[in-house]
Design an enzyme around this catalytic site. Sequence first.
Site, PDB file in Angstrom:
ATOM      1  N   THR A 125       0.818  -1.218   0.000  1.00  0.00           N
ATOM      2  CA  THR A 125       0.000   0.000   0.000  1.00  0.00           C
ATOM      3  C   THR A 125       0.852   1.269   0.000  1.00  0.00           C
ATOM      4  OG1 THR A 125      -1.754  -1.161   1.194  1.00  0.00           O
ATOM      5  CG2 THR A 125      -1.809   1.240   1.241  1.00  0.00           C
ATOM      6  N   GLY A 128      -1.182   6.925  -2.245  1.00  0.00           N
ATOM      7  CA  GLY A 128      -2.098   7.103  -3.367  1.00  0.00           C
ATOM      8  C   GLY A 128      -2.492   5.815  -4.045  1.00  0.00           C
ATOM      9  N   SER A 131      -6.751   0.576  -2.645  1.00  0.00           N
ATOM     10  CA  SER A 131      -7.525  -0.433  -3.371  1.00  0.00           C
ATOM     11  C   SER A 131      -6.995  -0.621  -4.793  1.00  0.00           C
ATOM     12  CB  SER A 131      -9.002  -0.025  -3.409  1.00  0.00           C
ATOM     13  OG  SER A 131      -9.552  -0.031  -2.104  1.00  0.00           O
ATOM     14  N   ARG A 266     -24.660 -12.767  35.190  1.00  0.00           N
ATOM     15  CA  ARG A 266     -25.338 -11.496  35.458  1.00  0.00           C
ATOM     16  C   ARG A 266     -26.834 -11.728  35.689  1.00  0.00           C
ATOM     17  NH1 ARG A 266     -25.105  -6.167  37.110  1.00  0.00           N
ATOM     18  NH2 ARG A 266     -26.185  -4.765  35.663  1.00  0.00           N
ATOM     19  N   GLN A 277     -35.630 -14.795  26.841  1.00  0.00           N
ATOM     20  CA  GLN A 277     -35.671 -15.387  25.495  1.00  0.00           C
ATOM     21  C   GLN A 277     -35.070 -14.471  24.435  1.00  0.00           C
ATOM     22  OE1 GLN A 277     -39.472 -16.127  23.242  1.00  0.00           O
ATOM     23  NE2 GLN A 277     -38.929 -18.274  23.636  1.00  0.00           N
ATOM     24  N   GLY A 339     -23.322  -1.928  29.881  1.00  0.00           N
ATOM     25  CA  GLY A 339     -22.293  -0.941  30.163  1.00  0.00           C
ATOM     26  C   GLY A 339     -20.947  -1.559  30.478  1.00  0.00           C
ATOM     27  N   GLU A 362      -6.194  -5.842   3.656  1.00  0.00           N
ATOM     28  CA  GLU A 362      -6.085  -6.973   2.728  1.00  0.00           C
ATOM     29  C   GLU A 362      -7.122  -6.864   1.605  1.00  0.00           C
ATOM     30  OE1 GLU A 362      -3.443  -7.979   3.383  1.00  0.00           O
ATOM     31  OE2 GLU A 362      -3.172  -9.346   5.058  1.00  0.00           O
ATOM     32  N   GLU A 366     -15.539  -3.822   0.075  1.00  0.00           N
ATOM     33  CA  GLU A 366     -16.129  -3.369  -1.190  1.00  0.00           C
ATOM     34  C   GLU A 366     -15.351  -3.943  -2.378  1.00  0.00           C
ATOM     35  OE1 GLU A 366     -17.585  -1.078   2.039  1.00  0.00           O
ATOM     36  OE2 GLU A 366     -15.507  -1.428   1.444  1.00  0.00           O
TER      37      GLU A 366
END
Length: 384
Positions: A125, A128, A131, A266, A277, A339, A362, A366
């Site tokens: 990479t 500029g 991709s 919890r 459920q 939280g 990698e 897209e």
Amino acid sequence: MDFELTEEQRAFAETAREFAQQEFAPHAAQWDRESIFPKEAIAKAGELGFCGLYAPERIGGLNLPRLDATLVFEEMAAVDPSTTAFITIHNMATWMLGTWATPAVAEQWGEDLTSGRKLASYCLTEPGAGSDAGSLKTKAERVGHEYVINGGKAFISGAGSTDVLVLMARTGAGGAGGISAFAVPADAPDISYGKKEHKMGWNSQPTRTINFDNVRVPAENLLGSEGEGFRIAMKGLDGGRINIATCSVGAAQGALDAARRYLHERQQFGKPLASFQALQFKLADMATELVAARQMVRLAASKLDAGHQDASTYCAMAKRFATDAGFNVCNDALQLHGGYGYLGEFPLERLVRDTRVHQILEGTNEIMRVIVARKLLEGDSDIR
């Protein structure tokens, strides 16, 4: 089709699980918090062969199938996806060097890399050229018995802390056909490194830019032939995409396990969360997505091992699906913790931050869609 693992594969996975619990689990939060690159822990992974899992035997690698390598990476990523992801990148670069280097260069670097005594970075990479990797501008000009390299790279994992750079540079005309690959000593004169980037995640591995100002390397440091670099880079990325997808699967498994434990521990409204459920359904969906992602990754790895003509497309599909699913499972696990999931005392917020980048590197997800769509529209695809 046999979805069961062999005894040997189970043994590899168990060894990786035990290693991660002993060497990663006690320190992963600190490494993330203090941006520590744990080279000693990575070297210990190398002692088990984890730094050269699928590298050729001629450089000391285990030459394992990619499927077997996913089992090791998944177990380590369940504890620390950031450190594991760097190990996968090192494995990719080491495999590339071991496969295409001249005998002299393979002898110089090979066993140090597969053992984890020295580390490698993958340098494709540029500022500029992300991709659109085929448009990279870093140049390597042949001058006598050397190549002179000028240009810059960006977003390089391990940069400034590794020993060898597997570098893609332009030796010919524009486009993918003019790119060649090189093994460059990371401490060569006239290489300079940028500041360590401040990142959302992946904090246990440094990321920097690299600048090359008339850097000279021997001609024998060429990997393969001139003009073959882009093909070498893409072959490396097929495995790299499986690796990163596997890190997402591993992180998601770690998050799912944590959520499952938390739902039992919890209590709210006088009952454990596990009795509600709506939360049961959420956990079931998370597990289903995770299993689907794992099987897609293992299918892609099997296609790559078999040399299937559409292996690259399967790797792209697996990377796209598993990194999206893995991030979603980690994020849902954080939500189930309420939280507490947002606190650094729990691993969830780290897993969410570390897996987010998997959808970008990698090859962005897209671009993975572009790869798959192009293959489907060619008309001769055997994708099914």
